[in-house]
Design a protein around this motif. Structure first.
Motif, mmCIF file in Angstrom:
data_model
loop_
_atom_site.group_PDB
_atom_site.id
_atom_site.type_symbol
_atom_site.label_atom_id
_atom_site.label_comp_id
_atom_site.label_asym_id
_atom_site.label_seq_id
_atom_site.Cartn_x
_atom_site.Cartn_y
_atom_site.Cartn_z
ATOM 1 N N TYR A 146 4.917 7.948 -1.432
ATOM 2 C CA TYR A 146 6.141 7.155 -1.494
ATOM 3 C C TYR A 146 7.345 8.007 -1.880
ATOM 4 C CZ TYR A 146 9.643 3.855 -3.185
ATOM 5 O OH TYR A 146 10.815 3.172 -3.377
ATOM 6 N N SER B 234 1.389 4.283 -2.998
ATOM 7 C CA SER B 234 0.736 5.523 -2.576
ATOM 8 C C SER B 234 1.436 6.740 -3.179
ATOM 9 C CB SER B 234 0.746 5.624 -1.049
ATOM 10 O OG SER B 234 2.075 5.832 -0.577
ATOM 11 N N ASP B 235 0.772 7.874 -3.085
ATOM 12 C CA ASP B 235 1.340 9.128 -3.591
ATOM 13 C C ASP B 235 2.421 9.681 -2.677
ATOM 14 O OD1 ASP B 235 -0.419 9.003 -5.713
ATOM 15 O OD2 ASP B 235 -1.959 10.193 -4.692
ATOM 16 N N THR C 102 0.829 -1.206 0.000
ATOM 17 C CA THR C 102 0.000 0.000 0.000
ATOM 18 C C THR C 102 0.857 1.248 0.000
ATOM 19 O OG1 THR C 102 -1.740 -1.185 1.214
ATOM 20 C CG2 THR C 102 -1.829 1.229 1.224
ATOM 21 N N TYR C 103 1.918 1.233 0.787
ATOM 22 C CA TYR C 103 2.821 2.394 0.819
ATOM 23 C C TYR C 103 3.551 2.575 -0.511
ATOM 24 C CZ TYR C 103 7.080 5.033 1.629
ATOM 25 O OH TYR C 103 8.120 5.915 1.506
#
Length: 817
Positions: A133, A130-131, A126-127
């Motif tokens: 990261y 994600s935006d 998920t990380y």
């Protein structure tokens, strides 16, 4: 056996006879693809083959030691992470994971600074997606670092350790990891397209530090397993505090001694192999070479399709009751069998050379699938043409041109979706499939049903195969649609949106609905024309009164009643009324001769009566059956002798009659007797086994008449049956028509008043789409005749004996000197 099945058998027999009567052409169609293959085989025999001996896996410069040379040690990996501000992730966040990091930090203190622990693998993924990261990788204690690699545990002992190593693709050079070059889970040598030793995977895994990370994790697992075996719990080990890591390199703990000191990686050994340069050299042109072998049968198929349209043979067959789908299906089956034979011969000839290692059934299906798609592509191309020569020239070039997108998409870097789109042209899909054959044959693996889904050179053979089958279906659908909506010289043209009309799926009501639609569209435009017509044609048609027998036929529905039949054509110049409110009745045991100038509406009337054109309005009853709803039933008893003979030069008189009898529903057990009777009736008994090309014009018209009469046709339509005949043949044909009128309704069109007078029990005259008069010859002469003219040549100016004789018999005669 159903009528459709009988018709299909008859058409297949016709196609078969046409093929065997041209043995050289048919042989060329079948064998030319094979000849191209044989030429390729001959070229291959001239190419030198290089034999490579088996190579051992222990060889100089092939061994890579983990942690040395191109393979960085763990300390170097950690320093690179620290310099780049990147982290090594661990998951899940458990006591065992933290203990492992602390233990490994004894040897590698930098690990504490570049490690990041996540709750589980899902949180890590998920990380990564994600935006947030990597938004602050250079800031100390950043919560959103860049992740260079990850160690994800699935089981953490004490008996089972299961983990995954995940690397950022930027860690190694471009293209890594490529799982297709790592290992073959089916075992060595299977589906391996790389010949000889391939050290690329070893270099990829070594330079990326994958092996280094695996070595460190495995070292800890070995230590943990040893502790379990000695029943030593990890809780009893005192871990030094983080402040005591001043000189970590001097610490010596038992687990560090268990780490394997030397790990070397080497590629698998290779077997002896032959490097076949032929396949690699010819791979880029193999598709077009295969395609060239199919061009001749493709051109012949286009020629057959358009020739029967050009010569109005197809429309004539429809008039005789042939179903539209049966005509197309017969040619599809004929050429499908031909391509099956060609594919079988190609497979047999290439099984020990060009396709030595491939499954023979895969080779057959590959060529046969292309053959099916080629048939449908030819059918699609033929819908745009009405002249055979033009169709062959342009159509064959179009077919060949459908191959050239291959050169745009054959690069491995081209996305698969573009290759699939290009494969909507079946020659391109065929050529792309040849790339897989070349790759797999060169690797001595061959294409088999178990590996057709594997890519090579960026091409998936299974996708090519499925696209050729899909192309077959889509070409068929588009071809059938265009065949109905494109403009044509003969037959009914459907509106572009006919598929979306409910009445089309009800079949019987479609023609009637289509005609009604045209009527509603033209009503306003034709109102002025009708008013003008009524002003110019104030007189009603002159029709002779009918007898009681004719009236009884009308009551018994033993006649053809044409009721206000009307046909309007739309053109750029406006609407043209070809037939205007025609009212006419045809009776049994009679010949109605329909006279009229060119363009009077005779042919249009016949086309509506036989179902080739839908009427704009009005209808006609044939023995009580309506032409707008019951045409299939009407055609069972309908015989048509068109102006142009629907004959095949390669077939005999008997074969013609047998085929058309089958089309009209004559059962097989009486077929022979029916044909023999008809041959005798039309006077062709001595020519029964003669090919049509050897018959005279009069005999061909007799055969056309026999075709119209066979099958006990109760309604016979003869369109200028004696056109082009010499006087002698014309008289013989007149006698034949008179002889067969009993029990039938015969409609005969002609330009000759003499023929109408000789044959017509009743004569109808049309002009400008309207009926002008109808009645017997005597009735019309009485109405419109101006008498007779007798010309005499006198031997002397004073001779008057002849004129006296004329006056004695015709007192009202007028003498013109």
């Amino acid at each position: 056996m159903g009528n459709s099945t009988r018709q299909l058998k008859a058409m297949l027999r016709k196609n078969w006879l046409l093929k065997i009567r041209h043995p050289f052409i048919t042989s060329a169609e079948i064998l030319l693809p094979t000849i191209v293959m044989l030429l390729l085989i001959a070229v291959r025999t001239r190419v030198d083959l290089q034999i490579h001996p088996a190579q051992a896996y222990i060889k100089e410069n092939m061994l890579v030691e983990v942690g040395k040379g191109i393979s960085p040690n763990f300390q170097e990996v950690l320093k690179a992470l620290q310099v780049g501000g990147e982290f090594l992730a661990f998951a899940p966040d458990t006591k065992e994971t933290r203990m492992m990091i602390n233990f490994m930090s004894i040897k590698f203190p930098l690990l504490q600074q570049v490690s990041q622990i996540y709750k589980d693998e899902l949180e890590l993924e998920t990380y990564l997606t994600s935006d947030f990261y990597g938004t602050c990788s250079q800031v100390k204690n950043c919560l959103n670092p860049k992740i260079k690699g990850a160690v994800v545990f699935h089981h953490q002992g004490p008996q089972l350790f299961d983990y995954s190593l995940r690397l950022n693709h930027t860690w190694a050079f471009s293209g890594f990891p490529d799982v297709k070059t790592i290992m073959d889970v089916n075992g060595p040598y299977l589906d391996d397209l790389e010949l000889g030793v391939n050290i690329i995977p070893t270099l990829q895994y070594s330079s990326s530090a994958f092996f280094t990370l695996q070595q460190v994790v495995d070292s800890f697992i070995i230590f943990a397993s040893q502790q379990t075996e000695t029943e030593s719990s990890t809780e009893h080990i005192e871990l030094p505090s983080s402040n005591s890591f001043n000189k970590s390199s001097s610490l010596k703990l038992p687990w560090t001694n268990l780490s394997p000191s030397k790990i070397r990686i080497a590629p698998f050994p290779t077997r002896e192999y032959t490097d076949d340069q032929f396949q690699s050299i010819i791979k880029r042109v193999m598709g077009v070479l295969y395609l060239l072998g199919f061009l001749y049968p493709i051109s012949r198929l286009i020629s057959y399709s358009v020739f029967e349209k050009e010569q109005k043979i197809r429309e004539g067959l429809y008039m005789m009751g042939l179903k539209d789908g049966t005509f197309h299906l017969s040619w599809f089956i004929a050429y499908a069998l031909q391509f099956a034979i060609s594919s079988g011969i190609i497979t047999a000839c290439t099984m020990n050379n060009l396709f030595k290692y491939s499954d023979k059934s895969v080779v057959f299906v590959y060529f046969f699938s292309f053959g099916l798609s080629a048939i449908m592509l030819c059918f699609l191309i033929s819908t745009f043409f009405t002249r055979a020569k033009t169709a062959v020239a342009v159509g064959t070039l179009s077919f060949f041109g459908a191959f050239f997108p291959y050169y745009t998409v054959n690069d491995p870097a081209v996305p698969m979706i573009l290759k699939v789109l290009a494969s909507l042209l079946s020659p391109t899909a065929f050529a792309l499939g040849s790339v897989n054959f070349a790759d797999y044959e060169r690797a001595h693996v061959g294409l088999r049903w178990s590996n057709i889904w594997r890519e090579s050179s960026g091409v998936n053979f299974l996708a090519c195969l499925l696209m050729m089958l899909f192309d077959t279906l889509i070409y068929c659908a588009i071809g059938l649609y265009l065949d109905k909506v494109l403009p044509r010289e003969n037959g009914m043209r459907y509106p572009w949106n006919f598929l979306f009309q409910k009445c089309f799926w009800r079949k019987k009501n479609f023609i009637k609905h289509h005609g009604s639609s045209l009527e509603s569209n033209f009503n306003d435009e034709l109102s002025n024309e009708r008013a003008s017509f009524l002003r110019n044609n104030t007189h009603e048609p002159v029709v002779e009164a009918i007898s009681l027998d004719m009236k009884q036929q009308e009551l018994d529905k033993r006649c053809i009643q044409i009721r206000n039949l009307r046909k309007v054509y739309a053109s750029k110049r406006g609407n043209c009324c070809a037939v205007n409110s025609l009212q006419l009745t045809l009776y049994e045991n009679q010949i109605l001769a329909l006279l009229g100038h060119n363009g009077a509406g005779k042919s249009t009337t016949i086309s509506m009566l036989v179902g080739l054109l839908p009427p704009t309005s009005g209808d006609a009853l044939v023995f009580g059956k309506n032409i707008t709803t019951d045409m299939d039933e009407i055609r069972n008893g309908l015989g048509v002798c068109p102006q142009n003979d629907i004959l095949f030069p390669e077939l005999t008189v008997r074969e013609h009659l047998e085929i058309f009898a089958a089309l009209k529903g004559v059962k097989e057990d009486i077929l022979e007797r029916v044909v023999t009777d008809m041959v005798n009736e039309v006077g062709l008994a001595d020519k029964v086994n003669t090919m049509v090309r050897a018959l005279s014009g009069g005999m061909k018209r007799k055969l056309s008449l026999g075709i119209a009469l066979i099958g006990n046709s109760k309604v016979v339509i003869l369109d200028e049956p004696t056109s082009g005949m010499d006087p002698y043949s014309m008289r013989l044909t007149w006698q034949l028509i008179k002889r067969i009128k009993k029990g039938r309704i015969i409609l005969l069109t002609t330009h000759s008043m003499d023929e109408a007078d000789e044959l017509g029990d009743r004569i109808a005259i049309m002009a400008n789409g309207s009926l002008k008069c109808c009645g017997s010859s005597l009735f019309l002469k009485h109405q419109y005749g101006v008498g007779y003219t007798l010309t005499l040549v006198k031997s002397s100016p004073t001779a008057s004996v002849a004129s006296d004789i004329v006056y004695r018999h015709v007192p009202s005669a007028t003498c013109w000197n």
